[in-house]
Motif scaffolding. Structure first.
Motif, PDB file in Angstrom:
ATOM      1  N   ASP A  64      -1.389  -3.657 -17.093  1.00 62.71           N
ATOM      2  CA  ASP A  64      -2.109  -4.908 -16.845  1.00 62.71           C
ATOM      3  C   ASP A  64      -2.054  -5.336 -15.388  1.00 62.71           C
ATOM      4  OD1 ASP A  64      -2.766  -5.060 -19.524  1.00 62.71           O
ATOM      5  OD2 ASP A  64      -0.961  -6.208 -20.044  1.00 62.71           O
ATOM      6  N   ASP A  65      -0.893  -5.174 -14.752  1.00 61.51           N
ATOM      7  CA  ASP A  65      -0.738  -5.670 -13.384  1.00 61.51           C
ATOM      8  C   ASP A  65      -0.915  -4.592 -12.327  1.00 61.51           C
ATOM      9  OD1 ASP A  65       1.532  -4.280 -14.057  1.00 61.51           O
ATOM     10  OD2 ASP A  65       2.886  -5.557 -12.886  1.00 61.51           O
ATOM     11  N   ALA A  66      -1.340  -3.388 -12.733  1.00 62.47           N
ATOM     12  CA  ALA A  66      -1.463  -2.280 -11.788  1.00 62.47           C
ATOM     13  C   ALA A  66      -2.828  -2.291 -11.114  1.00 62.47           C
ATOM     14  CB  ALA A  66      -1.248  -0.949 -12.501  1.00 62.47           C
ATOM     15  N   HIS A  67      -2.905  -1.640  -9.963  1.00 61.03           N
ATOM     16  CA  HIS A  67      -4.154  -1.482  -9.228  1.00 61.03           C
ATOM     17  C   HIS A  67      -4.526  -0.009  -9.263  1.00 61.03           C
ATOM     18  CE1 HIS A  67      -3.900  -5.615  -7.665  1.00 61.03           C
ATOM     19  NE2 HIS A  67      -2.596  -5.375  -7.549  1.00 61.03           N
ATOM     20  N   GLU A 110       8.773  -0.171 -16.549  1.00 58.07           N
ATOM     21  CA  GLU A 110       7.813  -1.281 -16.631  1.00 58.07           C
ATOM     22  C   GLU A 110       8.190  -2.419 -15.689  1.00 58.07           C
ATOM     23  OE1 GLU A 110       7.494  -2.400 -20.711  1.00 58.07           O
ATOM     24  OE2 GLU A 110       6.451  -0.566 -21.285  1.00 58.07           O
ATOM     25  N   PRO A 151       7.529  -4.690 -12.104  1.00 59.98           N
ATOM     26  CA  PRO A 151       6.295  -5.145 -11.447  1.00 59.98           C
ATOM     27  C   PRO A 151       5.672  -4.035 -10.613  1.00 59.98           C
ATOM     28  CG  PRO A 151       7.982  -6.827 -11.295  1.00 59.98           C
ATOM     29  CD  PRO A 151       8.645  -5.615 -11.889  1.00 59.98           C
ATOM     30  N   PHE A 152       4.389  -4.167 -10.344  1.00 56.93           N
ATOM     31  CA  PHE A 152       3.638  -3.069  -9.739  1.00 56.93           C
ATOM     32  C   PHE A 152       4.167  -2.677  -8.367  1.00 56.93           C
ATOM     33  CE2 PHE A 152       0.060  -1.620  -7.072  1.00 56.93           C
ATOM     34  CZ  PHE A 152      -0.211  -0.436  -7.728  1.00 56.93           C
TER      35      PHE A 152
END
Length: 287
Positions: free
Chosen positions: A135-138, A189, A191-192
């Motif tokens: 969800d928080d990845a680019h 898992e 944060p990115f």
């Protein structure tokens, strides 16, 4: 060679030639005969390819099609990582078998190509898919990190083929250890941004000049035990066993800690060796 009988005009082949042609060994060059160690190496490559397959069919495709079967994604992720662990076992044993028995002249090339699939392509693809499903990845930044991992393994394997080191040591983090560390970082898992920085740090360690001991003797047994234990943690997590998530995160954290601590020990050992050499040189100059 065919010989013609002058009376019957019929051709016949000497018995020795028939036997040689039957098994095909006379015309087969030595470099094309696979040894037991080569077979284990091919098992390594097969595991790496299947890890890519399960990452695609069990994680990426369900995400792209909008499937909500999170259990299947967990099972597929665990299966992909277990296959990478199995590839590491094959990589460990093919070297041991080659030293005890024999390897074909193309054994070293097979080993590098198999390592590129299992410990270069498979973990890099795992990072790429992570960037697409998290969800928080680019996605584009994750693709760049995946390329960095792949190129680090390519450079490391190429340097391994060209550089001769002292016996019992690797230069740079070994690609199986690096691949498992990269995957462990993703499974934590975090944060990115911390995940991205940790992955790039592992890629740097693989192409660094930090010395790592080769897994022989007790160290090889310890490594094998660690891999089997990691498989158990992944299985517990995949089947949603009580405490499976916590056990998996603990195992992944230990893998990352080992990846960070070993270079510190290696650096401290080199510093101590340098200091000892300087003391000996000074003592020799001033008796």
């Amino acid at each position: 060679m065919t010989v013609v009988d002058p009376d019957t005009k019929a051709g016949w082949v000497p018995e020795a030639d028939e036997e040689s042609d039957a098994d095909g060994t006379e015309d087969m060059p030595l470099s094309m005969r696979l040894s037991i160690a080569d077979t284990l190496t091919l098992g390594n490559a097969t595991c790496g390819f299947m890890a890519v397959y399960f990452t695609t069919t069990g994680i990426l495709i369900p995400h792209l099609t909008g499937s909500e079967e999170t259990g299947m994604a967990r099972h597929s992720a665990a299966t992909a990582v277990i296959l990478m662990l199995m590839a590491a076992i094959f990589d460990l044993f093919d070297g041991l078998v080659a030293r005890k028995l024999r390897s074909s002249p193309m054994g070293a090339e097979l080993d590098n190509l198999s390592d590129l699939i299992s410990f270069g392509l498979a973990p890099a693809y795992f990072v790429l898919v992570y960037g697409m499903v998290a969800d928080d990845a680019h996605q584009r930044v994750s693709a760049l990190a995946a390329i960095v991992v792949l190129l680090a393994v390519v450079l490391r394997l190429a340097r391994f083929s060209c550089v001769t080191l002292k016996d019992g040591m690797f230069q740079g983090m070994p690609s199986p250890f690096g691949a498992l560390t990269v995957v462990s970082i993703v499974l934590l898992e975090l944060p990115f941004v911390p995940t991205l920085l940790a992955i790039i740090g592992v890629a740097w360690l693989m192409v660094s000049r930090v010395e790592y001991p080769k897994p022989r003797g007790i160290l090889a047994v310890a490594m094998l035990s660690w891999i089997v234990g990691a498989m158990g943690l992944l299985a517990a997590w995949a089947f949603d066993a009580p405490g499976g998530q916590l056990l998996l995160q603990t195992g992944c954290a230990l893998q990352v800690v080992l990846g960070a601590v070993i270079p510190l020990f290696a650096t401290a050992r080199r510093v101590n060796t340098f200091r000892d050499n300087r003391r000996e040189a000074r003592a020799a100059q001033h008796p």
